[in-house]
Enzyme design. Structure first.
Site, mmCIF file in Angstrom:
data_model
loop_
_atom_site.group_PDB
_atom_site.id
_atom_site.type_symbol
_atom_site.label_atom_id
_atom_site.label_comp_id
_atom_site.label_asym_id
_atom_site.label_seq_id
_atom_site.Cartn_x
_atom_site.Cartn_y
_atom_site.Cartn_z
ATOM 1 N N ASP A 187 19.496 78.530 39.725
ATOM 2 C CA ASP A 187 20.317 79.967 38.815
ATOM 3 C C ASP A 187 21.205 79.157 37.911
ATOM 4 O O ASP A 187 22.373 79.098 37.785
ATOM 5 C CB ASP A 187 21.168 80.462 39.949
ATOM 6 C CG ASP A 187 22.176 79.820 40.710
ATOM 7 O OD1 ASP A 187 22.090 78.460 40.698
ATOM 8 O OD2 ASP A 187 23.314 80.231 41.032
ATOM 9 N N THR A 231 18.596 75.598 44.558
ATOM 10 C CA THR A 231 19.711 74.895 43.901
ATOM 11 C C THR A 231 20.501 76.221 43.681
ATOM 12 O O THR A 231 21.708 76.152 42.862
ATOM 13 C CB THR A 231 19.726 74.105 42.722
ATOM 14 O OG1 THR A 231 19.106 74.821 41.613
ATOM 15 C CG2 THR A 231 19.005 72.694 43.077
ATOM 16 N N HIS A 246 26.739 68.970 41.285
ATOM 17 C CA HIS A 246 26.115 69.357 42.453
ATOM 18 C C HIS A 246 24.431 69.229 42.603
ATOM 19 O O HIS A 246 23.902 68.736 43.158
ATOM 20 C CB HIS A 246 26.299 70.702 42.900
ATOM 21 C CG HIS A 246 27.916 71.174 42.615
ATOM 22 N ND1 HIS A 246 28.900 70.854 43.845
ATOM 23 C CD2 HIS A 246 28.310 71.655 41.716
ATOM 24 C CE1 HIS A 246 30.164 71.146 43.346
ATOM 25 N NE2 HIS A 246 29.859 71.803 42.292
ATOM 26 N N ASP A 247 23.856 70.145 41.518
ATOM 27 C CA ASP A 247 22.514 70.425 41.992
ATOM 28 C C ASP A 247 21.555 69.188 41.781
ATOM 29 O O ASP A 247 20.575 69.106 42.297
ATOM 30 C CB ASP A 247 22.330 71.664 41.153
ATOM 31 C CG ASP A 247 22.592 72.988 41.487
ATOM 32 O OD1 ASP A 247 23.317 73.130 42.646
ATOM 33 O OD2 ASP A 247 22.707 73.888 40.580
ATOM 34 N N ASN A 253 24.675 82.169 39.748
ATOM 35 C CA ASN A 253 25.781 81.823 38.550
ATOM 36 C C ASN A 253 26.273 82.821 37.825
ATOM 37 O O ASN A 253 27.286 83.037 37.207
ATOM 38 C CB ASN A 253 25.781 80.521 37.911
ATOM 39 C CG ASN A 253 25.953 79.549 38.838
ATOM 40 O OD1 ASN A 253 26.790 79.185 39.719
ATOM 41 N ND2 ASN A 253 24.910 78.374 38.671
ATOM 42 N N PHE A 301 29.814 78.045 47.114
ATOM 43 C CA PHE A 301 29.231 79.249 46.264
ATOM 44 C C PHE A 301 27.690 79.732 46.929
ATOM 45 O O PHE A 301 27.502 80.708 47.117
ATOM 46 C CB PHE A 301 29.259 78.856 44.975
ATOM 47 C CG PHE A 301 28.897 80.104 44.106
ATOM 48 C CD1 PHE A 301 29.508 81.264 43.953
ATOM 49 C CD2 PHE A 301 27.457 79.930 43.425
ATOM 50 C CE1 PHE A 301 28.987 81.992 42.825
ATOM 51 C CE2 PHE A 301 27.131 80.991 42.753
ATOM 52 C CZ PHE A 301 27.720 82.247 42.441
ATOM 53 N N ASN A 302 26.779 78.939 46.911
ATOM 54 C CA ASN A 302 25.355 79.362 47.030
ATOM 55 C C ASN A 302 25.182 79.850 48.469
ATOM 56 O O ASN A 302 24.423 80.744 48.487
ATOM 57 C CB ASN A 302 24.393 78.027 46.916
ATOM 58 C CG ASN A 302 24.313 77.641 45.525
ATOM 59 O OD1 ASN A 302 24.545 78.443 44.659
ATOM 60 N ND2 ASN A 302 23.729 76.352 45.453
ATOM 61 N N ASP A 332 22.471 73.262 37.400
ATOM 62 C CA ASP A 332 20.964 73.535 37.757
ATOM 63 C C ASP A 332 20.296 72.715 36.508
ATOM 64 O O ASP A 332 19.017 72.273 36.838
ATOM 65 C CB ASP A 332 20.706 75.171 37.956
ATOM 66 C CG ASP A 332 21.686 75.708 38.932
ATOM 67 O OD1 ASP A 332 20.916 76.025 40.191
ATOM 68 O OD2 ASP A 332 22.807 75.876 38.672
HETATM 69 C C1 BDR Z 1 26.734 75.242 43.499
HETATM 70 O O1 BDR Z 1 27.254 76.599 42.909
HETATM 71 C C2 BDR Z 1 26.991 76.704 41.564
HETATM 72 O O2 BDR Z 1 28.175 77.046 40.993
HETATM 73 C C3 BDR Z 1 26.533 75.537 41.146
HETATM 74 O O3 BDR Z 1 25.453 75.786 40.329
HETATM 75 C C4 BDR Z 1 25.884 74.884 42.318
HETATM 76 O O4 BDR Z 1 24.673 75.062 42.707
HETATM 77 C C5 BDR Z 1 27.966 74.604 43.760
HETATM 78 O O5 BDR Z 1 28.686 75.222 44.732
HETATM 79 CA CA CA Z 2 23.094 76.226 41.136
#
Ligand code: BDR
Ligand code: CA
Length: 314
Positions: free
Chosen positions: A11, A127, A243-244, A41, A169-170, A16
């Site tokens: 996303d 991701t 993160h991703d 996102n 978040f994801n 990402d």
């Molecule tokens: C995840 O949430 C999104 O904001 C980032 O792309 C990542 O995948 C981190 O919590």
């Molecule tokens: Ca992401």
């Protein structure tokens, strides 16, 4: 060594986008069957456009990009413009990409590709919210036989949540999908906040990427610069967590990471803790191990890998 077959489900999202760049730089090791996109996102219209933009910037013309779910399985979409900016990839100039959209049915692409593939042959890399992957599993459970591994970014244990006090978040955006993925019975490698919060894009690390001075490195540095401003304030840390790209880094250099086989159960019901990943890290229940929960990473090694691979675009 045969190349590992991979589908990236994302996303974009600055991080990402960097994950895509890292994968595009490793075509000698990764056989990218496709990129599928999901709302997360930012809404789907932007995530699919952003993924196609990254193909253009990296000069990748032979990886199909498909658009998938515009909404989570059961909940209403929550987006994250406050972190990623209105475009999802603030920090680069947005343009209309030449890379076409291969289809607007990512779920069928995932199902058809897996049904055509041999046993244990395809690695899925989500991701973003895991809606597309879960929908594909629901639509055709037989696809699981072709899944070698699912290497995902999602969840949190020691770090707590980044979008609610208890959820990452994801997983928060589509907890029902995450529950399906964690419980699918195939090997899952989970890059949660416990590990991603260790790979901080400090000024020095971003400057080294910027100095590569190729189009991909410039785009990466621009996006990380934007990310940096927001997250440095939020976490009081030296730079934003990247993160991703941990998922792709794991495929290329698993030795950078350490994890433990655990049970991870996703909270789908409680309004207070929705999206919480209950990680049985100390094995205090008899729930079966369903994920390799990553907890440590060699952050310098991670940035060496990333910087070295992005140099290839020169
Ligand atoms: C995840 O949430 C999104 O904001 C980032 O792309 C990542 O995948 C981190 O919590
Ligand atoms: Ca992401």
């Amino acid at each position: 060594m045969p190349r590992r077959k991979v589908i990236i489900d994302c996303d974009p999202g600055q991080d990402d986008a960097v994950a895509l760049f890292l994968a595009f730089a490793a075509r000698d090791e990764l056989d990218l069957l496709g990129v599928t996109t999901v709302a997360g996102n930012v809404p789907l219209a932007l995530t699919q456009r952003n993924a196609r933009m990254m193909c253009d910037i990296a000069g990748v013309a032979d990886v199909p990009v498909h658009a998938g779910a515009a909404e989570p399985l059961e909940l209403r979409l929550e987006t994250a413009e406050a972190i990623h900016g209105k475009t999802g990839i603030d920090g680069v100039d947005v343009f209309e990409p030449r890379t076409p959209l291969a289809s607007d049915d990512a779920v069928s692409f995932i199902v058809d590709t897996l049904l055509r593939s041999g046993p244990d042959s395809v690695t899925l890399v989500p991701t973003g919210p895991m809606t597309n992957i879960a929908a594909a599993i629901r639509q055709e459970p037989a696809i699981l036989g072709s899944v070698r591994e699912i290497v995902l970014m999602g969840g949190a244990m020691r770090e707590g949540g980044n979008r609610s006090p208890s959820a990452e978040f994801n997983v928060l955006v589509d907890p029902h999908a995450a529950a399906i993925v964690f419980d699918c019975g195939r090997p899952v490698v989970a890059m949660g906040l416990d590990v991603t919060h260790q790979v901080l894009s400090t000024r020095e690390r971003v400057a080294r990427i910027q100095a590569l001075d190729n189009p991909v490195a410039r785009a990466t540095a621009g996006m990380l610069g934007f990310f940096h401003r927001h997250d440095t304030e939020k976490y009081g840390s030296e730079g934003a967590p990247l993160h991703d790209p941990c998922t792709i880094a794991y495929l290329l250099a698993p030795g950078l990471f350490e994890g433990k086989l655990c049970n991870v159960t996703v909270e789908t019901g409680s309004p207070l803790t929705r999206g919480h990943t209950a990680v049985d890290f100390w094995h205090v229940t008899d729930r079966p191990h369903n994920a390799l929960w990553m907890h440590s990473v060699d952050a310098d090694g991670f940035y060496e890998l990333l910087t070295g691979r992005l140099a290839r675009f020169g």
